[in-house]
Design a protein around this motif. Structure first.
Motif, PDB file in Angstrom:
ATOM      1  N   ILE A   1     -20.870  12.415  50.850  1.00  0.00           N
ATOM      2  CA  ILE A   1     -19.483  11.969  50.706  1.00  0.00           C
ATOM      3  C   ILE A   1     -19.449  10.629  49.975  1.00  0.00           C
ATOM      4  O   ILE A   1     -20.238   9.731  50.296  1.00  0.00           O
ATOM      5  N   ILE A   2     -18.558  10.532  49.004  1.00  0.00           N
ATOM      6  CA  ILE A   2     -18.285   9.251  48.337  1.00  0.00           C
ATOM      7  C   ILE A   2     -16.802   8.953  48.539  1.00  0.00           C
ATOM      8  O   ILE A   2     -15.953   9.818  48.305  1.00  0.00           O
ATOM      9  N   ALA A   3     -16.501   7.747  48.988  1.00  0.00           N
ATOM     10  CA  ALA A   3     -15.100   7.403  49.234  1.00  0.00           C
ATOM     11  C   ALA A   3     -14.494   6.715  48.025  1.00  0.00           C
ATOM     12  O   ALA A   3     -15.135   5.885  47.376  1.00  0.00           O
ATOM     13  N   ASN A   4     -13.256   7.101  47.747  1.00  0.00           N
ATOM     14  CA  ASN A   4     -12.452   6.472  46.698  1.00  0.00           C
ATOM     15  C   ASN A   4     -11.590   5.418  47.396  1.00  0.00           C
ATOM     16  O   ASN A   4     -10.902   5.724  48.364  1.00  0.00           O
ATOM     17  N   PRO A   5     -11.623   4.167  46.935  1.00  0.00           N
ATOM     18  CA  PRO A   5     -10.881   3.117  47.671  1.00  0.00           C
ATOM     19  C   PRO A   5      -9.370   3.300  47.610  1.00  0.00           C
ATOM     20  O   PRO A   5      -8.843   4.129  46.856  1.00  0.00           O
TER      21      PRO A   5
END
Lengths: 348, 348
Positions: free
Chosen positions: B125-129
């Motif tokens: 998972i990569i979070a988008n701010p």
């Protein structure tokens, strides 16, 4: 207040602020014997209601001020520069809502909740500060008195009525055009006399008044310099970013401050503001209670909320300040100055 | 970029951000072999155009992610919490535009211009701010690299599209009602799921997301914590006041910063920003050139202007930052992360 039948003049009687001045004089039952309404040649002849009577607006000229006790000016800096000294020469006290004399060291710049005492050394002219400055210093002064004040950084959210009645019309007609998919040509905002004009409806314009060479606008420099003068704090650090938003009436301000005293709590700041003159504390996050311009329109107080301690600096606090820019920011502060003059026995 | 025929899924395909994601994937000619569009049960069955073909939106469930390479999530935190781990379990890399995983220390929080390298340690998972954070760090990072950074104080002017498609409809219909003198009942803003709703047209609401017990809103705390995480600066002083204004698309930010280095000039800051990736410098007061949301809508860059040195502090500077909150603030940053994943060879 001593009851007198004063001769009062309003200069700029047909403008957005002038209209509010006349209504405020009526609402406050200011002791007027004669009310003279003055304007430019262009607006002369218009009729304005005051206490159920129609008064015809006359073109302002030096002779208009014979027998006037108090003259409230709000017709632009050029008119004030030309006619305020003429009014003083004829014995009137001038309360000037333009920027013409604000930084003149012989002219007191007054917000009655903050520096009413400065009225005592007036020389005929008293300056009414810029709208965005007034509401801020009303909130800052009680904090300064209780905890000291070192630094202020303000970002404003200013209503278009600060740019006059034409700007209100422009915002409304632009909003209508955009909603209907029609075209429009900006002609007034951000600054009528500047070269370029931009869409205001559903937009944000980070320019109020023209630019100085240092990259700040005159509005920003006014907030900085006027705050220091009113609060008698030449050493106070003040920074301002002034921004126009699509609101008709009511300026909002996001303000960061640093106080002198150690270990002050947000609750102590709230307590001080709750007891302070001219302020309504609206601060209850659990009830989603905070000031908004739509709630403040038509009210004379300064509304403060969202008070919280900075998460990094013990001396830092954040505030949200809203007021009706045409009332406390202009007309009401001017009439309030006139009331203070009477109260202090300064009207001969 | 390595050419692959990827299987991409968009979760929340019918929402304001989801729509922009699909358009951005098309515009960037992202190497898609199969595009799966997912939504809630309620929106399933709707048809969406992609590269001239109609794609039917399906209700998202764990099995939807079989064979998916990259899944872009923007359907609310609850959907991400339930389905992102399911997607990862099935071999997909998730780029999540909700706040569900942003502060998880096992999840990188990425703005490619700032910390693309953090993609290398992702665990699926990569979070988008948050939208308001992204545009600010794009502008702050080049300044930090050149001059160091100690302190940030931001006041935002946020568009209603950040609150979803319903908020856009509400602003437009309220503005129409007010212009026509008709009545209206606020139902969406400031926060649909909060108890009270307020007028947004021609008004300012100093609340975005719900309140925490410390008087800050979650939006403000997101800006503070996410900025520190993205910039790898837990010690950075950051304060935020987040405010909703009647603009449809485009967030504006008034930002005060203090840099580490002595005697930096505004010209040096401008030079650094002019050369920085993803930034358009719009700063010429003599031409009334500064960023405004109406000009930035539909554009992928971050626009910066009104850069000036503080009048009191040698290390202090003021900036005005504007960007399209649906593009760089959401859809474009998510697609950009997907492009970086390909560029770095991180998509198996």
């Amino acid at each position: 207040m001593e009851q007198k039948n004063l001769h009062v003049a309003v200069v700029g009687a047909t403008g957005a602020v002038g209209q509010q001045m006349i209504q405020t004089l009526e609402k406050r039952n200011f002791p007027i014997g004669t009310l003279t309404l003055l304007s430019s040649e262009r607006s002369a002849g218009k009729k304005v209601m005051f206490k159920g009577q129609e008064i015809e607006v006359q073109a302002a000229k030096p002779e208009s001020f014979e027998t006037v006790d108090i003259a409230l000016f709000s017709a632009g800096g050029a008119v004030s520069k030309a006619l305020a000294p003429e009014a003083v020469k004829r014995g009137a006290i001038v309360v000037d809502n333009t920027s013409a004399f604000r930084m003149d060291e012989n002219v007191p710049l007054v917000v009655p909740e903050v520096n009413e005492e400065d009225l005592k050394w007036h020389n005929g002219i008293i300056a009414n500060p810029n709208c965005s400055t007034i509401q801020m210093v009303v909130a800052l002064e009680p904090i300064r008195q209780a905890f000291g004040l070192k630094k202020v950084i303000v970002s404003t959210y200013q209503a278009v009525s600060g740019a006059g009645a034409q700007a209100i019309t422009e915002l409304k007609s632009q909003a209508k055009a955009i909603l209907e998919g029609a075209s429009f040509t900006p002609e007034i905002l951000p600054v009528k006399s500047d070269r370029k004009h931009y869409q205001m409806a559903f937009n944000v314009i980070p320019q109020i008044d023209k630019f100085q060479d240092n990259g700040f606008t005159f509005e920003e420099i006014k907030m900085i310099n006027e705050t220091k003068k009113i609060m008698h704090m030449p050493e106070l650090e003040v920074a301002a970013t002034c921004v126009r938003i699509p609101v008709i009436t009511g300026h909002s301000e996001s303000v960061y401050i640093e106080v002198e005293k150690d270990a002050v709590s947000a609750e102590e700041i709230k307590h001080v503001l709750k007891e302070a003159p001219g302020i309504v504390l609206q601060d209850d996050p659990s009830e989603q209670l905070y000031p908004m311009p739509a709630d403040c329109e038509g009210k004379s107080e300064v509304f403060v909320g969202r008070i919280r301690k900075d998460l990094d600096r013990d001396h830092g606090f954040h505030l949200w300040i809203v007021s009706d820019n045409l009332l406390k920011g202009a007309a009401w502060n001017s009439v309030q100055i006139a009331e203070s003059l009477l109260k202090l026995g300064l009207v001969k």
